[in-house]
Motif scaffolding. Structure first.
Motif: not given
Length: 380
Positions: A19-20, A76-77, A129-131, A134-136
């Motif tokens: 995402l980022t 923010d995760v 960790l999965y989030l 997905l983000l980074h």
């Protein structure tokens, strides 16, 4: 560029990126698009532009993009994770249909209570960790190949994360569903991985041969599993090595049981057996047994989840810590109906404990109170 087109770029064209990273890719795409428009406009007007004009355009374009993107949310995760789990309407929207409304409500309520106390459970680590992935994303996989042992006690998400840490999703996963003693967080069947994680791209092999215990011990252990008719379980087939039949010993009282255990330990030691495990259902029961027999067995050790080394010899431990270990002799205490009822998870725990010995298995229960898991397996 229209908002509709930007939305398509972000959610469709750049969907394979974290995402980022998508935001950075979108910025680069917008800059290229606007620069192309600018030069097309300059050519249409047949204008000459010098370096100063181009520099001012570049600076203005950067300001426009900064202003546009600074209004985008900053992710923010942990905040996202908390928001997901504590809002039942959002969790209901994202959870599969087979997850009941009651479960969604219970998860949201218990999660809110934990987070309000600034606490988390071990099961929260994998989704966090999965989030984060997905983000980074992951800059570079950490491993060429990973081997996951005791896989039945991991969740599908935990195994997915390990797979994502390898180059080309290269993993070997080994486990036994009959030894899934942490069912609330582990796998119920291998299709969770075959269909859910690997989408049919993994090879699956069933290994049935057991090399640790004798034929007599494995037959005894398999009958425990048969008492509860567990699905997705493949019975182990022992190598052709025979030994003494497992002994199921009824005793009148707890005190008498401790006397008998001491006698059996001494007898096994005289026969030359070195590693002898005295196994109970819980850690508290292990502490009681070690206290009762400790003065007679000063060399014995009480094993807990905090221990990082196994001393050998005579050891007292709960059944869930025996998984992955083997002993010459296993002595099981208190295999009564109260600690070992007729249900699947208890059957798996008892199966784990009864498959630890290489040579001898001895089981004690209070007379008239034997676990129903033993009724089809008793040899006395």
């Amino acid at each position: 560029m229209s908002g509709k087109e930007i939305h398509r770029l972000f959610t469709v064209q750049f969907a394979s990126q974290p995402l980022t990273q998508r935001a950075a890719t979108l910025r680069k795409h917008l800059k290229q698009h606007l620069t192309k428009q600018f030069f097309a406009h300059v050519r249409e007007l047949k204008m000459d532009v010098d370096k100063q004009v181009l520099l001012r355009f570049e600076q203005q374009l950067e300001r426009i993009l900064d202003t546009y993107l600074e209004n985008w949310p900053v992710f923010d995760v942990f905040a996202m994770y908390r928001d997901l789990l504590t809002r039942p309407e959002m969790l209901r929207k994202l959870a599969p249909e087979w997850v009941s409304d009651e479960v969604v409500t219970a998860v949201s309520q218990s999660s809110k209570e934990l987070f309000d106390e600034q606490r988390m459970e071990a099961e929260d680590v994998a989704p966090l960790l999965y989030l984060t992935f997905l983000l980074h994303g992951v800059e570079e996989p950490m491993f060429d190949h990973a081997v996951v042992d005791e896989a039945q006690d991991l969740s599908a998400l935990e195994i997915l994360l390990i797979t994502m840490m390898t180059k080309r999703n290269s993993v070997t996963i080994v486990g036994d569903l009959a030894q899934a003693i942490h069912a609330y967080r582990g796998l119920e069947n291998w299709n969770e991985l075959l269909d859910g994680v690997f989408k049919g791209s993994a090879s699956f092999y069933t290994l049935r041969q057991s090399y640790r215990s004798t034929v007599e011990i494995m037959r005894f252990a398999n009958r425990i599993l048969n008492r509860v008719k567990l699905p997705n379980i493949t019975p182990a087939v022992p190598v052709l090595r025979h030994g003494a039949e497992p002994q199921v010993v009824p005793v009148e009282t707890q005190h008498k049981m401790y006397q008998e255990i001491l006698s059996r330990i001494r007898s096994c030691q005289q026969e030359g057996y070195k590693s002898i495990a005295v196994v109970t259902k819980t850690a508290e029961r292990s502490r009681r047994a070690a206290k009762a027999l400790g003065s007679y067995l000063p060399e014995a050790a009480l094993i807990s989840a905090k221990d990082v080394e196994f001393p050998g010899g005579v050891t007292f431990m709960p059944a869930y810590l025996t998984k992955g270990l083997q002993f010459d002799v296993v002595i099981l205490l208190d295999v009564d109906e109260e600690p070992y009822p007729l249900e699947g998870e208890t059957a798996k725990l008892l199966y784990v404990a009864t498959t630890r010995p290489v040579h001898r298995l001895i089981i004690f229960h209070i007379k008239g109170k034997a676990s129903p898991l033993l009724t089809a397996t008793s040899t006395d």
